[in-house]
Write a protein that holds these residues in place. Structure first.
Motif, PDB file in Angstrom:
ATOM      1  N   ASP A 289      -6.363   4.582   5.403  1.00  0.00           N
ATOM      2  CA  ASP A 289      -5.517   3.394   5.462  1.00  0.00           C
ATOM      3  C   ASP A 289      -5.102   2.934   4.067  1.00  0.00           C
ATOM      4  O   ASP A 289      -3.977   2.467   3.867  1.00  0.00           O
ATOM      5  CB  ASP A 289      -6.243   2.267   6.199  1.00  0.00           C
ATOM      6  CG  ASP A 289      -6.046   2.404   7.699  1.00  0.00           C
ATOM      7  OD1 ASP A 289      -5.287   3.317   8.100  1.00  0.00           O
ATOM      8  OD2 ASP A 289      -6.624   1.616   8.466  1.00  0.00           O
ATOM      9  N   THR A 290      -6.027   3.070   3.117  1.00  0.00           N
ATOM     10  CA  THR A 290      -5.681   2.688   1.745  1.00  0.00           C
ATOM     11  C   THR A 290      -4.576   3.597   1.205  1.00  0.00           C
ATOM     12  O   THR A 290      -3.585   3.125   0.635  1.00  0.00           O
ATOM     13  CB  THR A 290      -6.920   2.791   0.836  1.00  0.00           C
ATOM     14  OG1 THR A 290      -7.937   1.954   1.389  1.00  0.00           O
ATOM     15  CG2 THR A 290      -6.595   2.348  -0.583  1.00  0.00           C
ATOM     16  N   THR A 292      -2.446   5.308   2.936  1.00  0.00           N
ATOM     17  CA  THR A 292      -1.216   4.974   3.654  1.00  0.00           C
ATOM     18  C   THR A 292      -0.578   3.732   3.040  1.00  0.00           C
ATOM     19  O   THR A 292       0.634   3.671   2.823  1.00  0.00           O
ATOM     20  CB  THR A 292      -1.504   4.711   5.145  1.00  0.00           C
ATOM     21  OG1 THR A 292      -2.338   5.749   5.628  1.00  0.00           O
ATOM     22  CG2 THR A 292      -0.234   4.663   5.960  1.00  0.00           C
ATOM     23  N   GLY A 293      -1.426   2.736   2.777  1.00  0.00           N
ATOM     24  CA  GLY A 293      -0.934   1.484   2.192  1.00  0.00           C
ATOM     25  C   GLY A 293      -0.253   1.737   0.854  1.00  0.00           C
ATOM     26  O   GLY A 293       0.819   1.172   0.575  1.00  0.00           O
ATOM     27  N   ILE A 294      -0.862   2.589   0.038  1.00  0.00           N
ATOM     28  CA  ILE A 294      -0.276   2.886  -1.270  1.00  0.00           C
ATOM     29  C   ILE A 294       1.100   3.534  -1.100  1.00  0.00           C
ATOM     30  O   ILE A 294       2.084   3.129  -1.722  1.00  0.00           O
ATOM     31  CB  ILE A 294      -1.218   3.811  -2.089  1.00  0.00           C
ATOM     32  CG1 ILE A 294      -2.478   3.034  -2.473  1.00  0.00           C
ATOM     33  CG2 ILE A 294      -0.508   4.344  -3.334  1.00  0.00           C
ATOM     34  CD1 ILE A 294      -3.551   3.876  -3.138  1.00  0.00           C
ATOM     35  N   MET A 296       3.111   3.342   1.456  1.00  0.00           N
ATOM     36  CA  MET A 296       4.049   2.355   2.012  1.00  0.00           C
ATOM     37  C   MET A 296       4.545   1.428   0.917  1.00  0.00           C
ATOM     38  O   MET A 296       5.745   1.160   0.805  1.00  0.00           O
ATOM     39  CB  MET A 296       3.333   1.503   3.066  1.00  0.00           C
ATOM     40  CG  MET A 296       2.988   2.280   4.302  1.00  0.00           C
ATOM     41  SD  MET A 296       3.846   1.572   5.690  1.00  0.00           S
ATOM     42  CE  MET A 296       3.037   2.377   7.026  1.00  0.00           C
ATOM     43  N   GLN A 325       3.678   6.986   8.413  1.00  0.00           N
ATOM     44  CA  GLN A 325       2.665   6.680   9.422  1.00  0.00           C
ATOM     45  C   GLN A 325       2.098   7.934  10.080  1.00  0.00           C
ATOM     46  O   GLN A 325       1.037   7.900  10.676  1.00  0.00           O
ATOM     47  CB  GLN A 325       3.256   5.750  10.490  1.00  0.00           C
ATOM     48  CG  GLN A 325       3.578   4.377   9.922  1.00  0.00           C
ATOM     49  CD  GLN A 325       4.303   3.515  10.926  1.00  0.00           C
ATOM     50  OE1 GLN A 325       3.921   3.457  12.083  1.00  0.00           O
ATOM     51  NE2 GLN A 325       5.348   2.857  10.474  1.00  0.00           N
TER      52      GLN A 325
ATOM     53  N   LEU B  95      -0.085  -3.509   0.933  1.00  0.00           N
ATOM     54  CA  LEU B  95      -1.232  -2.740   0.464  1.00  0.00           C
ATOM     55  C   LEU B  95      -2.536  -3.414   0.883  1.00  0.00           C
ATOM     56  O   LEU B  95      -3.445  -2.777   1.443  1.00  0.00           O
ATOM     57  CB  LEU B  95      -1.167  -2.586  -1.060  1.00  0.00           C
ATOM     58  CG  LEU B  95      -2.278  -1.744  -1.698  1.00  0.00           C
ATOM     59  CD1 LEU B  95      -2.290  -0.344  -1.108  1.00  0.00           C
ATOM     60  CD2 LEU B  95      -2.086  -1.675  -3.204  1.00  0.00           C
ATOM     61  N   SER B  98      -3.075  -3.225   4.563  1.00  0.00           N
ATOM     62  CA  SER B  98      -3.445  -1.872   4.967  1.00  0.00           C
ATOM     63  C   SER B  98      -4.917  -1.589   4.668  1.00  0.00           C
ATOM     64  O   SER B  98      -5.655  -1.078   5.522  1.00  0.00           O
ATOM     65  CB  SER B  98      -2.553  -0.890   4.207  1.00  0.00           C
ATOM     66  OG  SER B  98      -2.454   0.296   4.903  1.00  0.00           O
TER      67      SER B  98
END
Lengths: 635, 616
Positions: A289-290, A292-294, A296, A325, B95, B98
């Motif tokens: 998830d981290t 993915t967050g980066i 995004m 995703q 971020l 997430s």
């Protein structure tokens, strides 16, 4: 030696409780098999491929379907992008484009539906077929392999090959096609992102190798923790099964408390292992998830600014966000499939082991069939034979059983009686000398015809699941009901069979659990009678049977031997005395031969045993026959 | 996340407390009862639920952030000015959201699973404890396979209930409920289209998962048949070879195997049709949203960002909606598994201590049967024993003879109260066995069964099974008395040799001797040999008997045997027929009597053909 364990000198209770108990629950043996092999072993894959080959056209079809399916998956965000960028102009100029895109979209969706259906159905069914074929090939080979090999191999072990290992191939077969899809998806996403915008694509995907590296370090300890959870599960379940099967002994020896505490330890170890495995499984979630967050955030900042500066279409940005995703899915499943491959290779090598067990005893190319009109004689000429090199069980044994004659083989445990019996049936080949049946060397005969003309009754009557009727006509499946009933009447089994709930149609429980030993014996006699062979080889049961059944059996035996050549491994005096001739074996050598009166006159081992008045000649104390302990087994 | 959550060091007292708690939860409905047991771990449950709520909230925030980002990028909101800053802010929030979602999902999953494992641990203990406590009559009528199913599969079904059932209700409730609200409030019609696939997929996937579970069980049954055919074949391979029946066996195998394969194919068909059709419905919904949304964007009533939000919502909802099937399946599985599991745990134990039970106090060591009658609980009308009376004092040996099924073993089973008498009484030193505590009774009564169980462990542990704290020297002495010591010492690893199911296999006679050695480790007041030397040869038996002379001086010994030589020396011999004592006396007296015992003696000792005919 007569000192009985009744002493109390070490019964200091204080001291006792300080010692740990000599006790375990469940198997203390850890013969767990290696679960993971190499991820790829060309030899094994080649052998597995032989089973897949008959279905290869279907496999190609499903690989094609996977390809199409993955491409449609990839296409959908692209269509969305196109619709956004070209079909949604506020001036209405994009209406027709939107309509076209939508038609395209629905077409892709339909193709996706068809491809996913074909891919899964075809591969799913082909995988099942391969499994069942594999199992059948293994089972068929086991029907031919030498009994020597079977004697050394536990049935439980074979069953775990036939069920467990075969089942673990299923996962492999299904995932190997799926992993093709994952690889295409992975490269597809990379390609599409780079095509849409090389710079943004490259930066966004910088997180991908990070995940790869993390997974690489994570996998070995994680896999170990999963395996631990699995092992502690089987260990706790094994202890539970033992507790169930041994419950009567546990209760009579009052072991409940000790067992409960030991079981609690196992259950706790299981709990701990599962918690640890759950940690390993879940720790990946925030990492993915981290990352993915980066990615995004990168798309939002960089992509967003590019859109602002009109260097990038907004639809491309949306497509990026969609792809991100799905980004990590193929990496996650590919690393998991790596373990599946390893597991499959180690199962595969065990399956191949079973497939490759050599068949030592084969019909010669010019083997002849033994016919019912043969004379029915059995002859051993200078037979030497053993199970292990350098340890012969029979040495230069020669004797002849004339047509119609009943010969009793007598001797202490380990004298080689059972081996003689196995040789008549060519379960094994002699080392030296020959065994002839009806004037033919058994090695020149077809095994099927030998089986048809020589009936065999084993010491432990073995019954199969099925009805009494089916068991009696086991050898002659097409025997009529009348024939079966006649045979049962002749051996005196009819009466008790009729007293069963459904007579001849009564189902026999596992291994004949619902019948007494004597009753099983009678059924196996009836079975031999239906077989109606000229030669009968019989190993008498040693176990104690009550006197009434014993009498029934004696009479049945007489009836069974009427008009047949009989070679009987005899334990009971009545049987021995009823024989035309008696052969006494000791330590693999023929010691004495003659009828009862002759042997008594001879004053040798036989007369000695007879006058000692034992009910059985087997399992005699060593000092009674004056030989050293014979530990060898010869069944 | 550390090991604090695991139960602390060995505390058997805790373990027994767990078992009690499980029994006390009786009275609730099945699913409610599982919840009551789950709530024994309130902290973990609380963490799980809170984490789930937070994780869902963060997850739902993401499509909104994405939409905002798209709109910022298009300059829709701030008209371009400060758009770059807005993008940065959104990206940073994204971020954090997430990462946060990842962490809370991890907690949700970990603690959700942990709660299930705690409950499973406790249930496991309760099942094991119950199995050990249930009386013989229960084990007589219940198949061992069924108990194993309860202890393994049913327990799993219950374990999974919290994580895959209850927790998913929370998760799906929030995701679908809030997600739907957000979409519908943004744009009613587009929201309806976006959610159109939900009911269809929920329905199909529920049907699919339940059906797959049911057919899975059927498939297991069919595979069980295949496995039985193979196991029997391999176990009876000599019979198969002896009758040259390989082809017949392969036919049997094919029949069983084909049936299983057919069902396996049907399952594949069923599964695939359903997954493909749920995919299809999702994509159709998505296509419609794109189309209608696209029209709206084109006509300027909606921003591209909002459309992106809708599409992202849909992808987020896709997985959980499919999992609705798992949820429904989890409930139905927990209900059936829980029903069986709790029915087993709530089973009444027929033979248990009476409320005022006192420990057995052995003084003189006299065993008495007073007019004992017995019928098995499964067939109360069939009298197995009637009016059996006898008395045996310390140091005496009593022999029981009779045809199979005459009731000899039943007499043996009544002394340690494996079953309760239906009439009369069994007493030791005047105390009715039914009134004393079970563990004290069984400490004083040992029954050596005909075929008793070998545990998969070394010989030493097997012999010391009833006295695990015994010293090695005593174990060796017992083995010596049972005439097994020499054999054991002949094994490469001696007393450490593992026997039993997965170890070295012992012959029938060796097993029985091990059994005798096992019972010689005890100090019972009453010792029963229930046909326990049937597979031991007469000579060895003779030597065991003489080795045991000193042992039998201090107790009542009962010998049950077909072989008269085993019990000729007894102080009293009872001939049992149809559950009644029809002759009694010493060997000499009974021979004198010339009754059934005499007949049997003549038959066994030196039977000639005409005698056999005569006896017939």
């Amino acid at each position: 030696m007569t000192n009985v364990a009744l002493d109390t000198e070490d019964e200091d209770t204080e001291d006792r409780r300080r010692r740990p108990p000599r006790a375990v629950v469940g198997s203390s043996l850890d013969k767990e098999e290696e679960v993971f092999g190499k991820a790829y072993d060309p030899r094994i894959v080649r052998r597995i491929w032989a089973f897949v080959k008959p279905y290869q056209s279907r496999i190609y079809l499903s690989v094609a379907a996977v390809l199409v399916f993955t491409l449609t998956q990839l296409a959908i965000p692209l269509l969305v992008r196109y619709a956004i960028d070209h079909g949604m102009h506020t001036d209405g100029s994009g209406r027709t484009v939107l309509l076209t895109v939508m038609i395209g979209f629905f077409a892709v969706v339909i193709v996706n539906y068809g491809a996913s259906w074909i891919q899964e159905v075809v591969v799913g069914k082909a995988a099942e077929n391969v499994l069942f074929d594999m199992r059948r090939a293994m089972f068929a080979n086991l029907q031919r392999v030498s009994l020597g090999w079977m004697d050394k191999t536990e049935v439980g072990r074979l069953m775990s090959r036939l069920m467990g290992d075969v089942n673990s191939m299923q996962e492999f077969l299904e995932t190997s096609v799926l992993s093709v899809g994952d690889i295409i998806l992975l490269f597809g996403i990379i390609g599409v992102l780079l095509w849409l915008d090389p710079m943004l694509g490259a930066i966004t995907m910088a997180t991908m190798p990070v995940l790869f590296i993390v997974r690489l370090f994570w996998l070995p300890p994680a896999k170990k923790s999963f395996m631990d959870a699995h092992h502690t599960n089987s260990s706790a379940n094994g202890a539970l099964a033992e507790g169930i099967n041994g419950v009567r002994t546990v209760q009579s020896l009052d072991r409940q408390k000790v067992n409960f505490d030991l079981y609690e330890e196992k259950a706790r170890a299981n709990l701990r292992a599962h918690l640890r495995a759950a940690k390993f499984a879940q720790v990946m979630v925030p990492i993915v998830d981290t990352l993915t967050g980066i990615s995004m955030a990168t798309v939002i900042v960089l992509g967003g600014q590019m859109v602002l500066g009109r260097q990038l279409d907004v639809g491309v940005m949306v497509a990026f966000l969609f792809y991100i995703q799905r980004f990590f899915d193929p990496i996650r499943s590919l690393t998991m499939q790596y373990s599946v491959f390893q597991r499959a290779m180690s199962s595969g090598s065990r399956i191949i082991e079973v497939l490759d067990v050599p068949v030592d005893i084969k019909d010669k190319p010019d083997a002849v069939a033994l016919t019912p009109d043969m004379d029915g004689s059995v002859e051993f000429k200078d037979v030497t034979f053993g199970y292990r090199k350098g340890q012969p069980v029979l040495r230069n044994v020669s004797f002849r059983v004339n047509p119609g004659e009943t010969v009793a083989l007598v001797g202490p445990t380990g004298s080689g009686k059972s081996s003689c019996m196995s040789l008549v049936h060519r379960f094994y080949d002699v080392w030296d000398g020959s065994v002839t049946v009806g004037g033919h060397d058994v090695r020149d005969l077809t095994q099927d015809s030998l089986g048809a003309e020589v009936a065999m009754v084993l010491q432990e009557p073995f019954l199969f699941t099925g009805t009494v009727l089916e068991n009696i006509r086991y050898h002659k499946v097409n025997a009529s009901r009348e024939q079966v009933v006649d045979a049962a009447k002749a051996v005196g089994a009819h009466e008790f069979i009729m007293s069963l709930a459904e007579g001849y149609d009564t189902k026999i429980e596992q291994r004949g659990g619902n019948l007494s030993l004597g009753q099983r014996q009678l059924i196996s006699f009836a079975r031999a009678l239906v077989a109606d062979a000229k030669i009968l080889v019989l190993d008498e049961a040693t176990a104690n049977i009550d006197s009434y059944t014993e009498m029934l059996i004696q009479r049945a035996l007489k009836r069974l031997l009427e008009g047949r050549t009989g070679l009987v491994i005899a334990h009971r005096l009545a049987t021995i005395r009823g024989a035309d001739r008696i052969i006494v074996l000791q330590n693999g050598e023929l010691l004495e031969t003659g009828n009862h009166d002759q042997l008594m006159k001879l004053g040798g081992l036989y007369s000695k045993l007879y006058t000692m008045n034992y009910a059985s000649f087997d399992d005699l104390p060593d000092d009674a026959i004056g030989v050293g302990a014979s530990v060898g087994k010869a069944t | 996340m550390n090991d604090q959550s695991a139960p602390s060091a060995a505390a058997p007292g805790d373990a027994r407390m767990h078992v009690r708690a499980i029994h006390q939860s009786k009275g609730h409905g099945i699913l409610m009862r599982i919840m009551v047991l789950t709530m024994r771990h309130p902290w973990q449950v609380a963490i799980t639920v809170v984490s789930t709520i937070i994780a869902c909230g963060l997850q739902l925030w993401m499509p909104v952030l994405l939409g905002q980002a798209v709109d910022h990028a298009e300059g829709v909101i701030n008209g371009g000015a400060g758009a770059a800053d807005a993008l940065w802010t959104t990206a940073m929030i994204m971020l954090v959201v997430s990462v946060g979602r990842g962490i809370f999902t991890m907690w949700q999953n970990y603690f959700g699973e942990a709660v299930g494992h705690f409950t499973a641990y406790e249930l496991r203990l309760a099942v094991y404890e119950k199995i050990q406590r249930l009386s013989f009559s229960y084990h007589d009528k219940v198949h061992t396979g069924d108990l194993i199913t309860v202890g393994m599969l049913d327990l799993e079904g219950v374990r999974m209930f919290f994580a895959t059932g209850v927790l998913r209700v929370v998760l799906l409730g929030i995701l679908i409920g809030v997600g739907a609200y957000m979409m519908l409030s943004t744009d009613l019609w587009l929201g309806v289209l976006a959610l159109a696939f939900v009911p269809f997929v929920a329905w199909r996937s529920s049907v699919m998962h339940i059906t797959l579970r049911l057919t899975w069980m059927k498939l297991q049954d069919l595979l069980q048949v295949v496995s039985r055919v193979m196991e029997e074949n391999l176990g009876g391979i000599r019979v198969v070879r002896a009758f040259a029946a390989q082809d017949h066996e392969l036919e049997k195998f094919d029949k069983a195997s084909d049936a299983a394969l057919e069902l396996a194919h049907k399952r594949v068909d069923f599964r695939v049709v359903n997954t493909a059709v749920t995919n299809l419905s999702f994509f159709i919904s998505m296509g419609l949203v794109l189309w209608v949304g696209g029209e709206k964007v084109a006509s300027g009533v909606m921003s591209v960002g909002t459309l992106a939000t809708f599409l992202t919502f849909m992808t987020i909802l896709q997985m959980p909606v499919r999992q609705l099937g798992l949820l429904v399946n989890s409930f139905s599985r927990a209900a059936t598994c829980g029903q069986r599991l709790f029915a087993f745990l709530d089973q009444e134990v027929e033979i248990a201590d009476r409320p005022q039970a006192k420990p057995l106090n052995v003084t003189k060591g006299t065993l008495r049967f007073e007019n004992v009658g017995f019928a098995y609980p499964s067939a109360p009308d069939r009298q197995v024993l009637q009016g059996v009376s006898f008395e045996a004092r310390r140091g005496q040996t009593i022999g029981l003879v009779g045809a199979p099924g005459s009731g000899k073993s039943t007499i043996a089973h009544l002394i340690p109260r494996f079953y309760d008498v239906t009439a009369g009484a069994v007493t030791i030193d005047g105390q009715n066995v039914a009134d004393v505590s079970l563990d004290s009774l069984r400490k004083h009564v040992a029954v050596v069964q005909q075929d008793s169980f070998l545990f998969t462990t070394n010989i030493e542990n097997n012999i010391a099974y009833g006295d695990p704290w015994a010293k090695e020297t005593r174990i060796a002495r017992s083995a010596e008395s049972a005439q097994l010591h020499n054999y054991i010492m002949g094994l490469p690893t001696g007393y450490q040799t593992v026997v039993g199911e997965r170890g070295v296999s012992l012959s029938g006679g060796q097993r029985q001797r091990l059994n005798i050695a096992r019972s010689l480790m005890l100090h019972p007041a009453v010792m029963v040999f229930d046909d326990s030397t049937a597979a031991v040869d007469a000579g060895t038996e003779q030597r065991i008997r003489s080795a045991m002379k000193r042992f039998s001086r201090d107790r009542v010994t009962m010998i049950i045997s077909h072989r008269l030589s085993s019990l000729m020396h007894a102080d009293q011999i009872l001939f049992i027929e149809n559950g009644q004592v029809i002759e009694r006396g010493t060997h000499a007296e009974l021979l004198e009597l010339g009754g059934r015992y005499r007949e049997l003696y003549d038959l066994q000792v030196r039977p000639s053909d005409d005698q056999m005919e005569a006896a017939q």
